[in-house]
Design a protein around this motif. Structure first.
Motif, PDB file in Angstrom:
ATOM      1  N   LEU A 191      51.802  40.744 -13.675  1.00 17.08           N
ATOM      2  CA  LEU A 191      50.972  39.538 -13.719  1.00 17.08           C
ATOM      3  C   LEU A 191      49.795  39.753 -14.666  1.00 17.08           C
ATOM      4  O   LEU A 191      49.072  40.755 -14.549  1.00 17.08           O
ATOM      5  N   THR A 192      49.615  38.816 -15.603  1.00 16.53           N
ATOM      6  CA  THR A 192      48.458  38.817 -16.483  1.00 16.53           C
ATOM      7  C   THR A 192      47.642  37.559 -16.194  1.00 16.53           C
ATOM      8  O   THR A 192      48.075  36.449 -16.520  1.00 16.53           O
ATOM      9  N   PRO A 193      46.468  37.697 -15.541  1.00 18.40           N
ATOM     10  CA  PRO A 193      45.651  36.512 -15.281  1.00 18.40           C
ATOM     11  C   PRO A 193      45.054  35.989 -16.583  1.00 18.40           C
ATOM     12  O   PRO A 193      44.684  36.763 -17.468  1.00 18.40           O
ATOM     13  N   THR A 194      44.950  34.672 -16.728  1.00 18.18           N
ATOM     14  CA  THR A 194      44.390  34.070 -17.926  1.00 18.18           C
ATOM     15  C   THR A 194      43.456  32.947 -17.535  1.00 18.18           C
ATOM     16  O   THR A 194      43.577  32.353 -16.465  1.00 18.18           O
ATOM     17  N   GLY A 195      42.504  32.646 -18.413  1.00 16.35           N
ATOM     18  CA  GLY A 195      41.573  31.558 -18.175  1.00 16.35           C
ATOM     19  C   GLY A 195      40.635  31.838 -17.033  1.00 16.35           C
ATOM     20  O   GLY A 195      40.519  32.961 -16.528  1.00 16.35           O
ATOM     21  N   GLY A 196      39.943  30.785 -16.595  1.00 16.00           N
ATOM     22  CA  GLY A 196      39.011  30.957 -15.497  1.00 16.00           C
ATOM     23  C   GLY A 196      37.907  31.928 -15.847  1.00 16.00           C
ATOM     24  O   GLY A 196      37.557  32.133 -17.010  1.00 16.00           O
ATOM     25  N   ARG A 197      37.358  32.575 -14.837  1.00 20.83           N
ATOM     26  CA  ARG A 197      36.281  33.539 -15.038  1.00 20.83           C
ATOM     27  C   ARG A 197      36.546  34.760 -14.176  1.00 20.83           C
ATOM     28  O   ARG A 197      36.748  34.643 -12.963  1.00 20.83           O
ATOM     29  N   ALA A 198      36.596  35.918 -14.803  1.00 16.15           N
ATOM     30  CA  ALA A 198      36.819  37.167 -14.078  1.00 16.15           C
ATOM     31  C   ALA A 198      35.593  37.471 -13.203  1.00 16.15           C
ATOM     32  O   ALA A 198      34.486  36.994 -13.482  1.00 16.15           O
ATOM     33  N   PRO A 199      35.741  38.258 -12.130  1.00 19.43           N
ATOM     34  CA  PRO A 199      36.976  38.942 -11.713  1.00 19.43           C
ATOM     35  C   PRO A 199      37.914  38.025 -10.926  1.00 19.43           C
ATOM     36  O   PRO A 199      37.493  36.993 -10.416  1.00 19.43           O
ATOM     37  N   TYR A 200      39.175  38.461 -10.832  1.00 21.93           N
ATOM     38  CA  TYR A 200      40.201  37.696 -10.132  1.00 21.93           C
ATOM     39  C   TYR A 200      40.599  38.427  -8.861  1.00 21.93           C
ATOM     40  O   TYR A 200      40.517  39.653  -8.771  1.00 21.93           O
ATOM     41  N   THR A 201      41.076  37.665  -7.870  1.00 27.03           N
ATOM     42  CA  THR A 201      41.682  38.254  -6.680  1.00 27.03           C
ATOM     43  C   THR A 201      43.082  37.668  -6.523  1.00 27.03           C
ATOM     44  O   THR A 201      43.379  36.597  -7.058  1.00 27.03           O
ATOM     45  N   TYR A 202      43.932  38.379  -5.747  1.00 27.99           N
ATOM     46  CA  TYR A 202      45.349  38.015  -5.659  1.00 27.99           C
ATOM     47  C   TYR A 202      45.805  38.061  -4.205  1.00 27.99           C
ATOM     48  O   TYR A 202      45.362  38.891  -3.414  1.00 27.99           O
ATOM     49  N   GLN A 203      46.724  37.164  -3.885  1.00 27.33           N
ATOM     50  CA  GLN A 203      47.347  37.142  -2.559  1.00 27.33           C
ATOM     51  C   GLN A 203      48.831  36.875  -2.750  1.00 27.33           C
ATOM     52  O   GLN A 203      49.227  35.780  -3.150  1.00 27.33           O
ATOM     53  N   TRP A 204      49.681  37.874  -2.434  1.00 26.30           N
ATOM     54  CA  TRP A 204      51.133  37.763  -2.610  1.00 26.30           C
ATOM     55  C   TRP A 204      51.802  37.415  -1.289  1.00 26.30           C
ATOM     56  O   TRP A 204      51.450  37.950  -0.232  1.00 26.30           O
ATOM     57  N   PRO A 212      55.388  44.704   0.047  1.00 28.64           N
ATOM     58  CA  PRO A 212      54.825  45.873   0.737  1.00 28.64           C
ATOM     59  C   PRO A 212      53.364  45.614   1.108  1.00 28.64           C
ATOM     60  O   PRO A 212      52.596  45.038   0.333  1.00 28.64           O
ATOM     61  N   ILE A 213      52.989  46.024   2.297  1.00 28.04           N
ATOM     62  CA  ILE A 213      51.645  45.746   2.802  1.00 28.04           C
ATOM     63  C   ILE A 213      50.579  46.244   1.837  1.00 28.04           C
ATOM     64  O   ILE A 213      49.568  45.567   1.593  1.00 28.04           O
ATOM     65  N   ALA A 214      50.799  47.396   1.251  1.00 22.54           N
ATOM     66  CA  ALA A 214      49.798  47.978   0.353  1.00 22.54           C
ATOM     67  C   ALA A 214      49.664  47.211  -0.953  1.00 22.54           C
ATOM     68  O   ALA A 214      48.725  47.441  -1.719  1.00 22.54           O
ATOM     69  N   GLN A 215      50.596  46.269  -1.230  1.00 27.30           N
ATOM     70  CA  GLN A 215      50.560  45.548  -2.497  1.00 27.30           C
ATOM     71  C   GLN A 215      50.186  44.075  -2.344  1.00 27.30           C
ATOM     72  O   GLN A 215      50.161  43.338  -3.339  1.00 27.30           O
ATOM     73  N   VAL A 216      49.866  43.634  -1.139  1.00 23.32           N
ATOM     74  CA  VAL A 216      49.611  42.208  -0.895  1.00 23.32           C
ATOM     75  C   VAL A 216      48.511  41.671  -1.804  1.00 23.32           C
ATOM     76  O   VAL A 216      48.582  40.526  -2.271  1.00 23.32           O
ATOM     77  N   ASN A 217      47.493  42.478  -2.092  1.00 22.71           N
ATOM     78  CA  ASN A 217      46.364  42.018  -2.915  1.00 22.71           C
ATOM     79  C   ASN A 217      46.344  42.670  -4.292  1.00 22.71           C
ATOM     80  O   ASN A 217      45.324  42.619  -4.987  1.00 22.71           O
ATOM     81  N   ASN A 218      47.473  43.272  -4.680  1.00 22.20           N
ATOM     82  CA  ASN A 218      47.557  43.882  -6.003  1.00 22.20           C
ATOM     83  C   ASN A 218      47.735  42.822  -7.084  1.00 22.20           C
ATOM     84  O   ASN A 218      48.209  41.713  -6.830  1.00 22.20           O
ATOM     85  N   GLN A 219      47.415  43.184  -8.301  1.00 22.62           N
ATOM     86  CA  GLN A 219      47.684  42.298  -9.437  1.00 22.62           C
ATOM     87  C   GLN A 219      49.182  42.228  -9.711  1.00 22.62           C
ATOM     88  O   GLN A 219      49.728  41.151  -9.971  1.00 22.62           O
ATOM     89  N   ASP A 220      49.861  43.370  -9.652  1.00 22.58           N
ATOM     90  CA  ASP A 220      51.293  43.442  -9.933  1.00 22.58           C
ATOM     91  C   ASP A 220      52.052  43.871  -8.692  1.00 22.58           C
ATOM     92  O   ASP A 220      51.484  44.483  -7.773  1.00 22.58           O
ATOM     93  N   LEU A 221      53.353  43.568  -8.679  1.00 20.53           N
ATOM     94  CA  LEU A 221      54.250  44.068  -7.634  1.00 20.53           C
ATOM     95  C   LEU A 221      55.210  45.064  -8.251  1.00 20.53           C
ATOM     96  O   LEU A 221      55.721  44.843  -9.360  1.00 20.53           O
ATOM     97  N   ILE A 222      55.489  46.143  -7.537  1.00 28.14           N
ATOM     98  CA  ILE A 222      56.461  47.131  -7.994  1.00 28.14           C
ATOM     99  C   ILE A 222      57.367  47.513  -6.829  1.00 28.14           C
ATOM    100  O   ILE A 222      56.995  47.369  -5.657  1.00 28.14           O
ATOM    101  N   ASN A 223      58.564  47.972  -7.180  1.00 31.45           N
ATOM    102  CA  ASN A 223      59.513  48.492  -6.183  1.00 31.45           C
ATOM    103  C   ASN A 223      59.748  47.503  -5.046  1.00 31.45           C
ATOM    104  O   ASN A 223      59.613  47.831  -3.864  1.00 31.45           O
TER     105      ASN A 223
END
Length: 375
Positions: A191-204, A212-223
């Motif tokens: 995921l590449t966030p664009t526009g708006g105003r940094a910083p960004y937060t994420y909810q998957w 995976p629980i450890a990735q719920v608020n990550n920018q990217d998802l893996i595995n």
């Protein structure tokens, strides 16, 4: 990060990749003579929407592009021009929808001032992504006679390029999808966030996959496994946008049985056998093994021989069924033998009564030939 300009339900972000290559004359002029740094593009925005550029996905929107240009000199520059291509991409799958050539010129730009210069009105579909590429920039000197339009052949040295410019008009994100291989958890979403105003937060979240629980608020998802994944991106202005993408599982090729030839066997010697199947792939994509055959009834039946069909069937984990068969030729049963009794000597007139002799081929079942023979 990608060089993009993105418009979305809550974001319209422009990434402007600047280069001079759209015409030979322009390329020669700008590449050799664009040495001035009098004017710089320092920002951009879209007018006509609210702070978050709220809109309904799939609706048509018209916004005005406003460029922020910093005149770093003490003199007024009477005009500023640019040329490039506007590309619109689907906000769902990222495919290119259309490309349009754009250009504009305006001014004046006072010295030592950042001027917001309204430019084109742009119509696009809410949720889609826009990019401006191939951008050439030019401006005049301090002469009051240098006004729009500008002649591309005379812009040297008052011209330049810019590697990247984001137009801040909401928050959005670009997602690159990497499918999982053969059902294992190795899918990815970058995921590449664009526009708006940094910083960004994420909810998957995911309806049918697993975040995976450890990735719920990550920018990217893996595995992660195959499924539908949704991310909510929130910027520092509390503007939000939701993006949904599918991770598919790459299906391995179907297996096949190895080649096998017809055979001939003696009567009663036809038996089941195992046959190997494989798709010749590696790792978790490998499908291989063996199965035991089934035999049909001999046709025609009996001791004179016939044919039996030997068949193999296998269904893989994807529900794909493969079949293989061959013909077993059954030879006629062996001829029986019988043993004559020993010679005897009898008195004249004492010839014994006739007797029978047993015969057999020593086999069993349908291949047995046996009985008695009368003298």
């Amino acid at each position: 990060m990608k060089s993009t300009i993105t418009y979305s339900t809550k974001l319209i972000t422009f990434f402007i990749l600047c280069f001079l290559s759209f015409a030979t004359a322009v390329a020669q002029t700008s590449s050799k003579g664009c040495t001035s740094k009098d004017l710089e593009l320092v920002g951009a925005s879209l007018t006509g929407g609210d702070l978050c550029n709220t809109c309904t996905t799939e609706t048509k929107l018209t916004r005005t592009l406003v460029l922020s240009i910093n005149n770093t000199t003490g003199s007024t520059r009477t005009s500023f021009a640019y040329w490039g291509s506007l590309e619109e991409y689907s906000g769902i799958d990222g495919t290119l929808i259309k490309t349009t050539s754009i250009t504009d010129c305006g001014g004046p730009l006072p010295g030592n001032t950042i001027t917001s210069l309204p430019s084109l009105t742009i119509t696009y579909t809410c949720g889609n992504i826009l990019k401006i590429t191939g951008l050439t920039l030019a401006w005049t000197d301090a002469s009051q006679n240098s006004i729009c339009p500008l002649n591309l052949n005379n812009i040297s040295p008052k011209c330049g390029t810019l590697p990247l410019l984001e137009i801040n008009a909401g928050v959005n994100g670009e997602l690159s999808i990497y499918n999982s291989s053969c059902g294992i958890a190795n899918g990815k979403i970058d995921l590449t966030p664009t526009g708006g105003r940094a910083p960004y937060t994420y909810q998957w979240t995911s309806a049918d996959g697993i975040v995976p629980i450890a990735q719920v608020n990550n920018q990217d998802l893996i595995n992660v496994v195959a499924g539908t994944y949704t991310v909510e991106i929130t910027d520092a202005n509390n503007c939000k946008v939701r993006k949904t993408r599918n991770i598919d599982s790459i299906t391995p090729i179907a297996p096949s049985f190895i080649q096998i030839a017809d055979i001939t066997v003696p009567c009663g010697a036809a038996t089941t056998s195992s046959l190997i199947y494989t798709n010749n792939e590696l790792g978790n994509c490998l499908i291989s093994g063996s199965v035991i055959s089934s035999l049909s009834t001999q046709s025609p039946s009996g001791t004179c021989g016939g044919e039996i069909t030997e068949s193999w069937t296998f269904t893989d984990r994807y529900g794909r069924t493969i079949n293989k068969s061959r013909i077993i030729h059954v030879s006629p049963a062996a001829l029986p033998t019988m043993t004559a009794p020993a010679n005897i000597t009898v008195a004249c007139g004492a010839l014994p009564a006739t007797s029978t002799i047993a015969f057999s081929n020593g086999l069993s079942g349908g291949c047995l030939i046996s009985g008695t023979s009368n003298a």
